[in-house]
Design an enzyme around this catalytic site. Structure first.
Site, PDB file in Angstrom:
ATOM      1  N   HIS A  17     -22.556 -25.784 -15.490  1.00 37.49           N
ATOM      2  CA  HIS A  17     -22.269 -24.705 -14.934  1.00 37.49           C
ATOM      3  C   HIS A  17     -20.870 -24.418 -15.575  1.00 37.49           C
ATOM      4  O   HIS A  17     -20.460 -25.147 -16.454  1.00 37.49           O
ATOM      5  CB  HIS A  17     -22.086 -24.697 -13.299  1.00 37.49           C
ATOM      6  CG  HIS A  17     -21.532 -25.940 -12.996  1.00 37.49           C
ATOM      7  ND1 HIS A  17     -19.915 -25.875 -12.805  1.00 37.49           N
ATOM      8  CD2 HIS A  17     -21.738 -27.199 -12.235  1.00 37.49           C
ATOM      9  CE1 HIS A  17     -19.437 -26.953 -12.276  1.00 37.49           C
ATOM     10  NE2 HIS A  17     -20.641 -27.694 -12.110  1.00 37.49           N
ATOM     11  N   HIS A  20     -18.195 -27.167 -16.162  1.00 33.76           N
ATOM     12  CA  HIS A  20     -18.410 -27.793 -17.467  1.00 33.76           C
ATOM     13  C   HIS A  20     -17.818 -27.145 -18.708  1.00 33.76           C
ATOM     14  O   HIS A  20     -17.320 -27.812 -19.484  1.00 33.76           O
ATOM     15  CB  HIS A  20     -20.007 -28.240 -17.526  1.00 33.76           C
ATOM     16  CG  HIS A  20     -20.383 -29.152 -16.412  1.00 33.76           C
ATOM     17  ND1 HIS A  20     -21.606 -28.627 -15.752  1.00 33.76           N
ATOM     18  CD2 HIS A  20     -20.277 -30.039 -15.625  1.00 33.76           C
ATOM     19  CE1 HIS A  20     -21.963 -29.291 -14.722  1.00 33.76           C
ATOM     20  NE2 HIS A  20     -21.036 -30.260 -14.746  1.00 33.76           N
ATOM     21  N   CYS A 125     -20.056 -44.957  -3.491  1.00 29.82           N
ATOM     22  CA  CYS A 125     -20.689 -43.543  -3.544  1.00 29.82           C
ATOM     23  C   CYS A 125     -21.726 -43.376  -4.679  1.00 29.82           C
ATOM     24  O   CYS A 125     -21.065 -43.448  -5.862  1.00 29.82           O
ATOM     25  CB  CYS A 125     -19.668 -42.557  -3.656  1.00 29.82           C
ATOM     26  SG  CYS A 125     -20.277 -40.765  -3.747  1.00 29.82           S
ATOM     27  N   CYS A 128     -20.580 -40.459  -7.151  1.00 30.60           N
ATOM     28  CA  CYS A 128     -19.158 -40.614  -8.042  1.00 30.60           C
ATOM     29  C   CYS A 128     -19.603 -41.920  -8.894  1.00 30.60           C
ATOM     30  O   CYS A 128     -18.814 -42.261  -9.912  1.00 30.60           O
ATOM     31  CB  CYS A 128     -18.123 -41.177  -7.213  1.00 30.60           C
ATOM     32  SG  CYS A 128     -17.618 -39.669  -6.022  1.00 30.60           S
ATOM     33  N   CYS A 143     -17.569 -40.218   1.485  1.00 30.08           N
ATOM     34  CA  CYS A 143     -17.064 -39.842   0.171  1.00 30.08           C
ATOM     35  C   CYS A 143     -16.006 -38.712   0.367  1.00 30.08           C
ATOM     36  O   CYS A 143     -16.586 -37.611   0.690  1.00 30.08           O
ATOM     37  CB  CYS A 143     -18.088 -39.601  -0.986  1.00 30.08           C
ATOM     38  SG  CYS A 143     -17.373 -39.039  -2.438  1.00 30.08           S
ATOM     39  N   HIS A 146     -17.667 -36.148  -2.202  1.00 32.16           N
ATOM     40  CA  HIS A 146     -19.408 -35.428  -2.058  1.00 32.16           C
ATOM     41  C   HIS A 146     -19.485 -35.293  -0.616  1.00 32.16           C
ATOM     42  O   HIS A 146     -20.608 -34.736  -0.101  1.00 32.16           O
ATOM     43  CB  HIS A 146     -20.129 -36.422  -2.665  1.00 32.16           C
ATOM     44  CG  HIS A 146     -20.187 -36.575  -4.055  1.00 32.16           C
ATOM     45  ND1 HIS A 146     -19.557 -37.152  -4.827  1.00 32.16           N
ATOM     46  CD2 HIS A 146     -20.545 -35.384  -5.081  1.00 32.16           C
ATOM     47  CE1 HIS A 146     -19.499 -36.912  -6.093  1.00 32.16           C
ATOM     48  NE2 HIS A 146     -20.123 -35.993  -6.176  1.00 32.16           N
ATOM     49  N   LYS A 294     -14.269 -26.049  -4.829  1.00 28.81           N
ATOM     50  CA  LYS A 294     -14.764 -26.617  -6.302  1.00 28.81           C
ATOM     51  C   LYS A 294     -16.185 -26.025  -6.438  1.00 28.81           C
ATOM     52  O   LYS A 294     -17.316 -26.079  -5.631  1.00 28.81           O
ATOM     53  CB  LYS A 294     -14.702 -27.874  -6.121  1.00 28.81           C
ATOM     54  CG  LYS A 294     -15.179 -28.571  -7.653  1.00 28.81           C
ATOM     55  CD  LYS A 294     -15.462 -29.755  -7.653  1.00 28.81           C
ATOM     56  CE  LYS A 294     -15.580 -30.504  -8.869  1.00 28.81           C
ATOM     57  NZ  LYS A 294     -16.127 -31.697  -9.219  1.00 28.81           N
ATOM     58  N   LYS A 297     -22.550 -27.931  -8.373  1.00 25.76           N
ATOM     59  CA  LYS A 297     -23.858 -27.871  -8.151  1.00 25.76           C
ATOM     60  C   LYS A 297     -24.115 -28.085  -6.530  1.00 25.76           C
ATOM     61  O   LYS A 297     -25.073 -27.442  -5.858  1.00 25.76           O
ATOM     62  CB  LYS A 297     -24.536 -28.871  -9.119  1.00 25.76           C
ATOM     63  CG  LYS A 297     -26.105 -28.885  -9.084  1.00 25.76           C
ATOM     64  CD  LYS A 297     -26.843 -27.634  -9.689  1.00 25.76           C
ATOM     65  CE  LYS A 297     -28.296 -27.575  -9.402  1.00 25.76           C
ATOM     66  NZ  LYS A 297     -28.937 -26.304  -9.780  1.00 25.76           N
TER      67      LYS A 297
HETATM   68  N1  MSP Z   1     -19.725 -38.215 -16.652  1.00 26.55           N
HETATM   69  C1  MSP Z   1     -18.563 -38.043 -16.079  1.00 26.55           C
HETATM   70  C2  MSP Z   1     -17.283 -37.980 -16.938  1.00 26.55           C
HETATM   71  C3  MSP Z   1     -17.463 -39.217 -17.767  1.00 26.55           C
HETATM   72  S1  MSP Z   1     -16.229 -39.207 -19.153  1.00 26.55           S
HETATM   73  C4  MSP Z   1     -16.151 -40.716 -19.821  1.00 26.55           C
HETATM   74  C5  MSP Z   1     -18.501 -36.941 -15.088  1.00 26.55           C
HETATM   75  N2  MSP Z   1     -19.304 -35.981 -15.294  1.00 26.55           N
HETATM   76  S2  MSP Z   1     -19.437 -34.489 -14.378  1.00 26.55           S
HETATM   77  O1  MSP Z   1     -20.386 -33.784 -15.364  1.00 26.55           O
HETATM   78  O2  MSP Z   1     -19.501 -34.639 -13.416  1.00 26.55           O
HETATM   79  O3  MSP Z   1     -18.112 -33.794 -14.650  1.00 26.55           O
HETATM   80  C6  MSP Z   1     -17.488 -33.875 -16.203  1.00 26.55           C
HETATM   81  C7  MSP Z   1     -16.323 -32.799 -16.201  1.00 26.55           C
HETATM   82  O4  MSP Z   1     -16.703 -31.356 -15.667  1.00 26.55           O
HETATM   83  C8  MSP Z   1     -15.194 -33.210 -15.114  1.00 26.55           C
HETATM   84  O5  MSP Z   1     -13.743 -33.247 -15.998  1.00 26.55           O
HETATM   85  C9  MSP Z   1     -14.927 -32.339 -14.036  1.00 26.55           C
HETATM   86  O6  MSP Z   1     -13.719 -32.540 -13.644  1.00 26.55           O
HETATM   87  C10 MSP Z   1     -15.425 -31.246 -14.727  1.00 26.55           C
HETATM   88  N3  MSP Z   1     -15.681 -30.190 -13.915  1.00 26.55           N
HETATM   89  C11 MSP Z   1     -16.824 -29.964 -13.176  1.00 26.55           C
HETATM   90  N4  MSP Z   1     -16.784 -29.124 -12.348  1.00 26.55           N
HETATM   91  C12 MSP Z   1     -15.560 -28.444 -12.266  1.00 26.55           C
HETATM   92  C13 MSP Z   1     -15.026 -27.220 -11.740  1.00 26.55           C
HETATM   93  N5  MSP Z   1     -15.617 -26.496 -10.763  1.00 26.55           N
HETATM   94  N6  MSP Z   1     -13.828 -26.942 -12.238  1.00 26.55           N
HETATM   95  C14 MSP Z   1     -13.333 -27.619 -13.226  1.00 26.55           C
HETATM   96  N7  MSP Z   1     -14.023 -28.617 -13.906  1.00 26.55           N
HETATM   97  C15 MSP Z   1     -14.898 -29.211 -13.008  1.00 26.55           C
HETATM   98  O7  MSP Z   1     -17.284 -36.820 -14.472  1.00 26.55           O
END
Ligand code: MSP
Length: 504
Positions: A17, A20, A125, A128, A143, A146, A294, A297
């Site tokens: 999304h 990411h 969790c 996480c 958590c 979450h 935030k 998903k």
């Molecule tokens: N897999 C771990 C990261 C491992 S790095 C060695 C992870 N993955 S994640 O898919 O959950 O999140 C990846 C990144 O996306 C994180 O930096 C997270 O902060 C970012 N984002 C996910 N949702 C977000 C928003 N709504 N806004 C900005 N970034 C956020 O964590």
């Protein structure tokens, strides 16, 4: 100089999304900008495919984890060209080369004496993939991220001796005040360290989906260490036959605030334990919020980047995210917000500046930029064009993406004001003003070229079209007045056409 920038690697248990895309676009802007400064750039992104979140998601669907990751990882990879991302490599932690390298490095950590066997009991969790300390617990053992009830876990596993790095980490933070930026995140990480470091689990006995520990094959490595190591392992196989580690390590990490502890505390300690240099630094961004929450998903309030791109274009999306939300802080985004910035800034300010500059050169100078001197009037002052390249480079050296964009945009506005002030259409009526008109048109073309070169990292497609139309071949960052003029221009259809009303 080498410049290595990374994104977090994304969990493949959900669809990509905009949250990411945000981390990835940020890293891409830096990578592109540094390439324009002739740095030797390596830009890495990828997917985090092991561990409990993925294993649980696969179980729910009744399929093997391998099938789930092979189904979902391409969705993350396919997003990249659509958001104009120029990564040099895409790592998947299920790559056999990654797994082999992880085993090699964790064996070194083991042999260096930083690993021991023990029993862990605590609140865990699964989403996480993290144990929560008593201080971190939400109400009723939930958590804090979450909001789900936590599981009380007790297990025998291998531990990483994080506590052994207490002094070294404190020293690192004292010596490198810019190791973690922005400052508030540095303070947060440092106070976590000062609170006293406890050893952390290095492995999970109950899982099978992960990298096996080389000295105890019954256990798989805790997903966070497996994932963090991607930043190093990728360099060992991304270059085909060439090992890129010496050329590019250490990296600058771009990450979101939720994964600060892992990157700012565990990761440097683990690298020290393995005998590697610590990262060059890290920049921590905030969250993109939708209606105050935030975007995620699990909360179901995501903006689908594919839909946004279809409607506004990838460059507009890239621009919007860093203009609307100050990089480093949380901020809200919305379809109406997109539309407002698109109309008022991209179409009416930048787009209009572009079209009228090209049209006037076409009309008054037969489509050739006059060779003239830059107008000192436009060069000087706080929002003058003279030092904009240096100002923006200085800010991007510190990954200040929003501030750098603000600096550029001030000049876009300055250029539009300059058109109003100089009124080239009046100058064109008076033969005696021919020299002045040359200077004004040259200054406009040159101002547009210099600002577009700086915008190119943010809006690579639009920027390329604009620079081609301006007859500016070189893509290196340039100072105002460094091009002598004389080149032919071409007219362009609108860069930011009116958007169709649609329900996003
Ligand atoms: N897999 C771990 C990261 C491992 S790095 C060695 C992870 N993955 S994640 O898919 O959950 O999140 C990846 C990144 O996306 C994180 O930096 C997270 O902060 C970012 N984002 C996910 N949702 C977000 C928003 N709504 N806004 C900005 N970034 C956020 O964590």
């Amino acid at each position: 100089m080498s410049y290595y920038v990374t994104t977090p690697i994304y969990y493949v248990n959900a669809e990509p999304h905009l949250g990411h895309a945000y981390s990835t676009i940020a890293a891409d802007i830096l990578a592109r900008h540094m390439r324009q400064r002739s740095e030797d750039v390596f830009f890495l992104t990828g997917t985090d495919e092991h561990g409990e979140p993925v294993a649980q998601a696969a179980q729910k669907l009744g399929i093997e984890p391998r099938e789930l990751v092979d189904r979902n990882a391409p969705k993350f990879e396919e997003l990249l060209p659509q958001i104009n991302v120029s990564n040099d490599f895409f790592i998947r932690t299920s790559d056999p080369e990654h797994e082999a390298k992880v085993q090699e490095i964790v064996q070194i950590v083991h042999d260096n004496g930083y690993v021991y066997e023990g029993v862990y009991e605590g609140w865990y969790c699964p989403r996480c993939a993290d144990f929560k300390s008593e201080l971190e617990l939400g109400p009723g053992q939930t958590c804090p991220i979450h909001k789900i009830p936590l599981e009380r876990e007790r297990e025998e596993n291998w531990f990483f001796r994080l506590s052994a790095f207490q002094d070294q980490l404190e020293r690192l933070y004292a010596e490198r005040p810019d190791f973690v930026r922005p400052q508030a995140r540095y303070n947060e990480a440092l106070s976590f360290i000062r609170g006293g470091l406890e050893d952390v689990s290095l492995s999970r006995p109950k899982l099978t989906w992960g990298v096996r520990l080389p000295w105890d094959r019954r256990q798989v490595m805790y997903v966070w260490f497996d994932a963090l190591l991607n930043y190093v392992t990728a360099l060992s196989y991304a270059g085909g036959g060439e090992d890129l580690t010496d050329r590019f390590w250490p990296a600058l990490h771009i990450i979101g605030k939720d994964i600060l502890k892992f990157h700012a505390v565990y990761w440097p300690a683990f690298l020290m334990a393995a005998g590697y240099e610590v990262p060059k630094g890290m920049f921590i961004h905030g969250y993109l919020l939708m209606e105050g929450h935030k975007m995620s998903k699990s909360l179901g309030n995501v903006l689908d980047p594919f839909e946004v791109i279809e409607r506004f274009g990838a460059d507009a999306l890239r621009y919007y995210c860093f203009r609307e939300v100050s990089f480093g802080q949380d901020g809200s985004v919305s379809p109406t917000g997109f539309e407002a910035r698109y109309d008022s800034e991209l179409a009416n300010e930048y787009g209009n500046l572009a079209s009228r500059t090209l049209a006037m050169i076409d009309r008054f100078r037969d489509g050739r930029v006059p060779a003239a001197e830059p107008d000192p009037e436009l060069a000087g002052g706080g929002d003058g064009l003279a030092r904009v390249d240096a100002a923006v480079c200085g800010l991007l050296d510190r990954a200040e993406l929003t501030q750098a964009l603000d600096e550029i945009w001030k000049r876009v506005r300055r250029l539009n004001r300059y058109v109003e002030e100089t009124r080239p259409w009046d100058l064109a009526k008076d033969d005696e003003e021919a020299g002045r008109l040359d200077q004004v048109l040259y200054s406009l073309a040159e101002g547009l070229r210099v600002t577009t070169l700086l915008l190119l990292a943010y809006m690579p497609e639009i920027g390329d079209r604009m620079l081609d139309a301006l007859g500016a071949e070189d893509r290196a960052i340039a100072a105002f007045g460094s091009h002598g003029g004389g080149q032919r221009i071409e007219k362009l259809p609108p860069l930011f056409p009116k958007i169709e009303a649609a329900a996003v």
